[in-house]
Design an enzyme around this catalytic site. Structure first.
Site, PDB file in Angstrom:
ATOM      1  N   CYS A 174      12.757 -12.524  52.970  1.00  0.00           N
ATOM      2  CA  CYS A 174      11.407 -13.238  53.356  1.00  0.00           C
ATOM      3  C   CYS A 174      10.296 -12.329  53.702  1.00  0.00           C
ATOM      4  O   CYS A 174       9.153 -12.332  53.330  1.00  0.00           O
ATOM      5  CB  CYS A 174      11.896 -14.474  54.307  1.00  0.00           C
ATOM      6  N   HIS A 209       6.116 -14.734  57.664  1.00  0.00           N
ATOM      7  CA  HIS A 209       7.461 -14.917  58.081  1.00  0.00           C
ATOM      8  C   HIS A 209       7.151 -14.796  59.771  1.00  0.00           C
ATOM      9  O   HIS A 209       6.657 -13.864  60.237  1.00  0.00           O
ATOM     10  CB  HIS A 209       8.350 -13.898  57.851  1.00  0.00           C
TER      11      HIS A 209
END
Length: 564
Positions: A102, A156
């Site tokens: 991510c 993120h």
């Protein structure tokens, strides 16, 4: 009357003029036609550019979504709303993330720089401190007069975005995160014994969840609220909406299971670990193993296969989570229609990376396999990819996944191999902004540049190869005959161990790089050894220290001595 006279017309003086030869007449007519078409094409191009100039941007990014969508040819999934978006969009069939995890992927495409430039391979550094003060895509739009807003998971969260989603650099207002996302890994999955567990497979009764809702539902509600606010403002906006599903745990409203009877779910076509698979290529899916329902299976480490029936349950729940996601996207796009902004807002839909569903005995991401790096990517641009509204004047009417499976096809499909790192340049060009320059070979000191060229030139669905333009002196911006996509993934060892999936920077000993072309004739993966990677890192540190005039980099206060 002018324009109605048969050719050739007599001269006004009444005299006779020489009779033109049929061949000359045809050539002249053809020339006039070509000139008219050229002029018309120029007018249309200018008009299309004028319409795109000042367009709003709705940027939708999904967590862990591989291209299991109807518009990508999947015949099992129910994704009518995303398919409807694709029917008004240009869809790229071969789009790849630069790293299948991510934080590195998101920082890469939001800055337009590859992980080797952001120096983020894990979750534990902030690029503005540890690499360079790079501008981001939303920051660039903000600096060009846009109201920039973040809802859900865009950056993120945590260290990698400075615990702020890079606010206030990237966003005009503080980013929104659903209040219920803090319960994602709690014991909210009811087992057959009536007790609550932190399971991987987790269909739920939403009314029993904390707050009586789920994070992605809250994300949709907030995004719709912001659209209603922006409809009365004259300021252009860049609205980024990040959805969490189908990221694990596979927690979604239980009614979506009805779309996928377990008897219709098959195993992956190649569910076994290949005998000659290099061990360094394998990821042991540790985050899967840590879930209560997987722990109970007592699966051997690192290759031990999951039972067939449980594999089917995972695949069933992944598909169900995709349909739950489709519902949220449908509600959001329907709201874009409701507020009257669908004809003045470009929509981008993509994911940060894919997810393995049992192929090669693999689960999750954390690798350079295609199932982990390939992502959906589509662009809806009013006046460019779609010229007219659908029936009743609506472009995105909501379609219920439980009753619609229309089999809509994309407005245009491209088989060009493209990368997410190109998103920054592409959106800038589509919005009529100046496209950021290409980064020099060493760009840690350059605030604004990109390592991914705009892919607008490939929006034409024609798949003919484009030759190098004559006289072009910028090989990064020129059309090239063949496109290549690069992905990479780090490993702490050449054999699977407990931290193989998500090694911290100080533990990285190996970096694997994969290259893809359209026909895979040049599919290639290279594994870089510890010494080579350490040399690359040392070279970076020297550059960083020279630039900052410091004795030691913050990156290495606690993490680099063992590598160097």
């Amino acid at each position: 009357m002018p324009g109605l006279c048969p050719s050739p017309c007599p001269p006004r003086g009444g005299g006779r003029r020489p009779q033109a030869r049929p061949r000359d007449m045809a050539a002249a007519a053809l020339l006039r036609l070509c000139l008219r078409l050229l002029a018309a094409g120029c007018v249309l191009a200018v008009e299309a550019a004028r319409r795109r100039d000042g367009m709003n941007v709705l940027f939708i990014v999904v967590d862990d979504l591989r291209p299991v969508l109807g518009c990508y040819g999947d015949t099992l999934v129910k994704s009518p709303n995303i398919d409807q978006l694709a029917s008004q969009s240009v869809v790229f069939n071969d789009a790849y993330a630069q790293q299948a995890v991510c934080a590195p992927s998101r920082v890469s495409f939001l800055t337009g720089r590859r992980p080797d430039t952001t120096r983020l391979y894990d979750f534990y550094s902030y690029w503005r401190v540890h690499a360079g003060n790079y501008s981001t895509m939303p920051q660039y739009f903000k600096e060009n007069g846009y109201m920039t807003m973040s809802v859900g998971k865009v950056f993120h969260p945590g260290v990698s975005s400075n615990y702020s989603d890079d606010y206030p650099y990237s966003w005009s207002i503080p980013p929104f995160h659903p209040s219920t996302e803090k319960y994602e890994n709690d014991k909210t999955c009811r087992g057959k014994d009536g007790r609550l567990y932190a399971n991987l497979v987790c269909p739920v009764d939403v009314t029993e969840m904390p707050g009586g809702t789920l994070p992605d539902i809250q994300t949709t509600e907030e995004a719709i609220r912001l659209l209603n606010v922006m409809k009365t403002k004259k300021q252009k906006f860049f609205l980024a909406v990040g959805y969490h599903k189908p990221h694990i745990p596979l927690r979604y409203p239980q009614e979506f299971l009805k779309l996928y009877p377990l008897e219709n779910i098959t195993l992956a076509p190649d569910p076994w670990v290949p005998k000659k698979l290099p061990s360094v290529a394998y990821n042991p899916w540790m985050d899967i193993r840590q879930r209560d329902d997987v722990k109970a299976l007592n699966v051997s480490f690192p290759y031990g296969p999951l039972p067939d029936d449980f594999q089917r349950q995972i695949r069933q729940s992944y598909y169900a989570a995709v349909s739950y996601l489709d519902m949220q996207v449908g509600l959001l796009l329907n709201a874009l229609d409701d507020v009257g902004l669908a004809s003045s807002t470009m929509v981008v839909f993509t994911a940060d990376h894919g997810w393995s569903l049992g192929e090669h005995g693999e689960w999750a991401k954390y690798s350079n396999f295609d199932v982990a790096t390939r992502v959906p990517l589509m662009f809806y641009v009013p006046g460019m990819t779609a010229s007219a509204a659908s029936r009743r004047g609506r472009i995105f009417p909501y379609l219920d996944p439980f009753s619609h499976n229309l089999g809509l096809v994309p407005q245009g499909q491209s088989k060009k191999v493209v990368e997410l790192v190109s998103l920054f340049s592409t959106l800038a060009e589509l919005a009529g902004l100046q496209v950021p320059p290409v980064c020099p070979e060493t760009s840690f000191h350059v605030a604004l540049c990109t390592e991914g060229a705009s892919i607008v030139q490939y929006f034409n669905s024609s798949e003919e190869k484009v030759e190098m333009e004559d006289g072009c002196d910028d090989t990064d911006r020129c059309h090239t005959e063949e496109l290549v996509a690069f992905s990479q993934y780090p490993r702490p060892s050449d054999t699977p161990q407990w931290n193989s999936d998500k090694p911290k920077l100080k533990d990285i000993r190996i970096m694997g790089y994969s290259m893809r072309t359209i026909d895979y004739s040049r599919y290639y993966t290279e594994v870089v050894s510890e010494n080579t990677f350490a040399f690359m890192l040392r070279s970076y540190l020297k550059t960083h220290l020279q630039r900052t005039h410091t004795e030691w980099s913050p990156l290495c206060e606690t993490s680099c001595s063992s590598v160097l």
